[in-house]
Design an enzyme around this catalytic site. Structure first.
Site, short mmCIF file in Angstrom:
data_model
loop_
_atom_site.label_atom_id
_atom_site.label_comp_id
_atom_site.label_asym_id
_atom_site.label_seq_id
_atom_site.Cartn_x
_atom_site.Cartn_y
_atom_site.Cartn_z
N ASP A 179 0.83 -1.21 0.00
CA ASP A 179 0.00 0.00 0.00
C ASP A 179 0.87 1.27 0.00
OD1 ASP A 179 -2.85 0.88 0.41
OD2 ASP A 179 -1.96 1.87 2.15
N GLU A 211 1.89 -0.53 -4.95
CA GLU A 211 0.92 0.51 -5.29
C GLU A 211 1.65 1.84 -5.15
OE1 GLU A 211 -3.15 2.78 -3.94
OE2 GLU A 211 -1.52 2.37 -2.58
C1 GLC Z 1 -4.16 2.98 -0.70
C2 GLC Z 1 -5.42 2.16 -0.65
C3 GLC Z 1 -6.55 3.04 -0.23
C4 GLC Z 1 -6.25 3.59 1.15
C5 GLC Z 1 -4.92 4.32 1.16
C6 GLC Z 1 -4.44 4.56 2.56
O1 GLC Z 1 -4.16 3.90 -1.71
O2 GLC Z 1 -5.63 1.54 -1.89
O3 GLC Z 1 -7.77 2.36 -0.23
O4 GLC Z 1 -7.26 4.47 1.54
O5 GLC Z 1 -3.91 3.58 0.54
O6 GLC Z 1 -4.04 3.36 3.13
#
Ligand code: GLC
Length: 572
Positions: A226, A291
Site C-alpha cells: 500500500d 501501489e
Molecule cells: C491505498 C489504498 C486506499 C487507502 C490508502 C491509505 O491507496 O488503496 O484504499 O485508503 O492507501 O491506506
C-alpha cells in the site's frame, strides 16, 4: 464460440505449454477481493473470510491465477481496514486466523495464489505502539516510531509544515498532553486515525520484516504494498511547494499522489531491497507488488528493478482515455519502461479506489471524478458497459500481468445514487461533504438475483445498499449465458492462457484513426475506440466484446480477437 469449444481449444493448445509453466509473477491475472464486499457468511452484512472460502470455486471457474485480498487485519475500520491496529491478527469482522488458514488452503487447493495487502506507511491510531507513543514524552523512543514534531508559531499552534492529507484537510493533528495542554503534532498523510510510521527508525524496519515473515511463514504467496512510494519523506520535512501542490492536485482525483517531499523519495528503495532479499529466502516464488502513484512510468519502473519488487500497478493505463492514440502511447511507454529493468508490465482498469470502468467510460471524456453522487451527471450505462467490455478485451490481450477488481467480470457499474448519509469513505467528511469518495465502487457483490441481498450473505443484509441494476447483473443471471459479460471474461481468460498472450509481445499493425490493431503471437487484436465502424481486419474471428451479426465490419467501441493468417495457413 461457446465456452465448451473454448475449453477444448484451451486443452489442446496448452498441452505443450505445461511444465515448467511461465513464472506466475510475470503473467498472472490477479483478482482483487475487497473482503467486506465479496461474500458474507454470518449475516452481519459485511463480507468475511469464510464467505471468501465458500465462493472461491467461482473464482477458479472464472479462470484467474491469483487473488489479492484488501486488508482483513484487526482495525477500527476508519479507512475500511487500511488503518491497521494489529498486523498479525484478523479483525473479528472478517473472522479469525484459523479462517484465514482455511481460506489459504482452499485457494491453494484450487490452484490459486494468494496475495495479501501490507500497509506499511501508517498504522491505526489504535495500534499498541501509537497508544504508547501518545502516552510517552516528546523525544522518547516510543514517539520515534512515528512522525511527531513540534508545531510552528509562538506556542507551537501551527502545524509543522503545510502538507495536506490525501483525504483532504491538514496532514497533521495536534496531541494533548497528560495535563490537558496542547502538545506535539503527528503526521498522517491519510486520516487523523492513520499516523505515519517513521521509516528512518530501524526498529520500524525490523518490525515490518517480522510482519512479512509472519505471513510468509503462514504460506501467503506475496504482498501488495500500500502507498509504497510514501514511506520515506524528504529530510527536514520541507513545505510542499506551490508548483508541486498544483501538480499533485492535477494528478488524480483521489489525491493519492505524487509530487512533493512526501512521495517517491529515492531512499524508499532501500526498504524494498531489504524486503526482496527476505522474500528470496523463501521458496519457490513469492511476489511483491507496489501501489505507487508516481508521476511517470520511468519512475514507476524503479520499483521493479531486479532486486526490488516484481510488479507495480500501472495507473497510467487505468487513467487513459478510451482513445486509440492515448492507449497506444501508454502501452508503448509501459512496455519500454519495464523492459529497461527486465520487469513484466501490468495492466489494470478498476480497483477499490476508483470509479469502476463501466461507469467511468460512460461519462464524457475528462478528469476522472472521485465518486459520483446522485445529483452529478450520471454515466450512460449502456455505452459504459460496451466500452468497458471492449477495454477489458484489449487489456487481457496484452503481455504481462492483469489485475481485475471484484465484480468487473459481471460488468458492475458504481452505485452512483448512494444516499449521502450512508457514505463511509473518510474523504466524504474530510472534504466538507464535497467529494463523494470511493463508496460507490465498494458495494457488496450480487451473486444470486432472487436471493435477499442478491445472495451476498444469509438474511440479505448488506453494509451498503446495492443499486437496483445489480439484480440483473447477478452472477447466476450470467453464468453460462451466451453473450454475458461473465462469459466474455471466462472465454477471454481461457484464450489468454491457450494462446500464451501473457508471455507474448506486441507488434502494432497499421490501422484507421481511432483503431488500435496489434499482433500478439497467433492473435490479431483490434479495438475500435472511434465512433464509426471500420472494415474488419483479416483473420478468423475468435471472440468479440459485443455480438456481431456482420463479420465484415468492426463497429464502434468494440474489440475483437482474430486468429491471424499465419495460424490459418498452418491449419489448412
Ligand atoms: C491505498 C489504498 C486506499 C487507502 C490508502 C491509505 O491507496 O488503496 O484504499 O485508503 O492507501 O491506506
Amino acid at each position: 464460440m461457446t465456452l465448451e469449444e473454448t475449453t477444448m481449444t484451451f486443452t489442446e493448445l496448452t498441452a505443450d505449454l505445461e511444465t515448467p509453466g511461465p513464472d506466475w509473477r510475470r503473467t498472472a491475472v490477479v483478482y482483487q477481493i475487497y473482503p467486506r464486499s465479496f461474500a458474507d457468511s454470518n449475516g452481519d452484512g459485511i463480507g468475511d473470510l469464510p464467505g471468501i472460502t465458500h465462493r472461491l470455486p467461482a473464482l477458479a471457474q472464472l479462470g484467474i491465477d491469483a487473488i489479492w485480498l484488501s486488508p482483513f487485519y484487526k482495525s477500527p475500520q476508519v479507512d475500511a481496514g487500511y488503518d491497521v491496529a494489529d498486523y498479525r491478527d484478523v479483525d473479528p469482522v472478517f473472522g479469525t486466523l484459523a479462517d484465514f488458514d482455511a481460506m489459504l488452503d482452499k485457494a491453494h487447493g484450487l490452484g490459486l495464489k494468494v496475495i495479501v495487502d501490507l500497509v506499511p506507511n501508517h498504522s491505526s491510531d489504535e495500534h499498541e505502539w501509537f497508544r504508547q507513543a501518545l502516552a510517552a514524552a516528546p523525544g522518547s523512543l516510543e514517539r520515534e516510531r512515528y512522525m511527531f514534531r513540534d508545531g510552528r508559531g509562538e506556542n507551537g499552534e501551527l502545524p509543522p509544515n503545510n502538507w495536506e492529507s490525501c483525504f483532504r484537510g491538514p496532514a497533521w493533528t495536534r496531541t494533548t498532553d497528560a495535563d490537558g495542554t496542547p502538545g506535539q503534532w503527528y503526521l498522517h498523510l491519510f486520516d487523523t486515525k492513520q499516523p505515519d510510521w517513521n521509516w528512518e527508525n530501524p526498529e520500524v524496519r525490523a518490525e515490518f520484516l517480522d510482519v512479512l515473515r509472519f505471513w510468509l511463514d503462514r504460506g501467503v504467496d506475496g504482498f501488495r504494498v500500500d502507498v509504497a512510494h510514501a514511506l520515506i519523506k524528504a529530510p527536514g520535512l520541507p513545505d510542499q511547494q506551490a508548483a508541486e501542490k498544483a501538480a499533485d492536485d492535477a494528478g488524480n482525483p483521489e489525491g493519492f499522489f505524487n509530487v512533493g517531499p512526501m512521495w517517491d523519495q529515492d531512499r524508499v528503495h532501500e526498504v524494498y531491497r531489504e524486503w526482496r532479499a527476505l522474500l528470496d529466502t523463501y521458496s519457490p516464488d513469492r511476489i511483491l507488488c507496489a501501489e505507487a502513484w508516481v508521476p511517470s512510468l520511468d519512475r514507476l519502473a524503479r520499483y521493479v528493478r531486479d532486486d526490488e519488487m516484481h510488479q507495480a500497478f500501472n495507473f497510467d493505463y487505468l487513467e487513459s482515455e478510451w482513445d486509440a492514440a492515448h492507449l497506444r502511447s501508454v502501452i508503448d511507454k509501459s512496455v519500454t519502461a519495464n523492459e529497461t529493468v527486465g520487469a513484466p508490465t501490468t495492466w489494470v482498469l478498476s480497483n477499490h479506489d476508483v470509479v469502476r470502468h463501466v461507469s467511468r467510460l460512460g461519462l464524457p471524456a475528462g478528469p476522472r471524478p472521485n465518486g459520483i453522487r446522485a445529483d452529478d451527471l450520471q454515466p450512460d450505462h449502456e455505452l459504459g458497459l460496451r466500452r468497458a467490455r471492449a477495454a477489458t478485451l484489449l487489456m487481457l490481450a496484452l503481455p504481462g500481468s492483469a489485475y481485475m477488481y471484484q465484480g468487473e467480470e459481471l460488468g458492475l457499474p458504481d452505485h452512483t445514487a448512494l444516499d449521502d448519509d450512508l457514505r463511509q469513505d473518510p474523504t466524504w467528511w474530510r472534504s466538507q461533504y464535497t467529494e463523494a469518495g470511493r463508496d460507490g465502487c465498494r458495494v457488496p457483490l450480487p451473486w444470486e438475483a432472487d436471493e435477499p441481498g442478491l445472495g451476498f450473505g444469509p438474511g440479505g443484509a448488506t453494509w451498503l445498499p446495492q443499486p437496483t441494476a445489480y439484480a440483473e447483473l447477478a452472477r447466476d443471471r450470467q453464468l453460462e449465458v451466451e453473450g454475458s459479460t461473465l462469459e466474455m471474461y471466462r472465454t477471454a481468460l481461457a484464450f489468454r492462457r491457450a494462446f500464451a498472450l501473457a508471455v507474448g509481445s506486441i507488434e502494432w499493425a497499421p490501422a484507421a484513426t481511432g483503431v488500435l490493431q496489434l499482433v500478439n503471437g497467433e492473435l490479431t487484436i483490434a479495438a475500435n475506440t472511434g465512433s464509426e465502424p471500420v472494415p474488419m481486419p483479416d483473420g478468423e474471428l475468435l471472440m468479440s466484446s459485443v455480438e456481431l451479426d456482420d463479420h465484415s465490419v468492426l463497429p464502434a467501441d468494440t474489440t475483437v480477437w482474430l486468429l491471424t493468417e499465419v495460424f490459418n495457413e498452418s491449419q489448412s
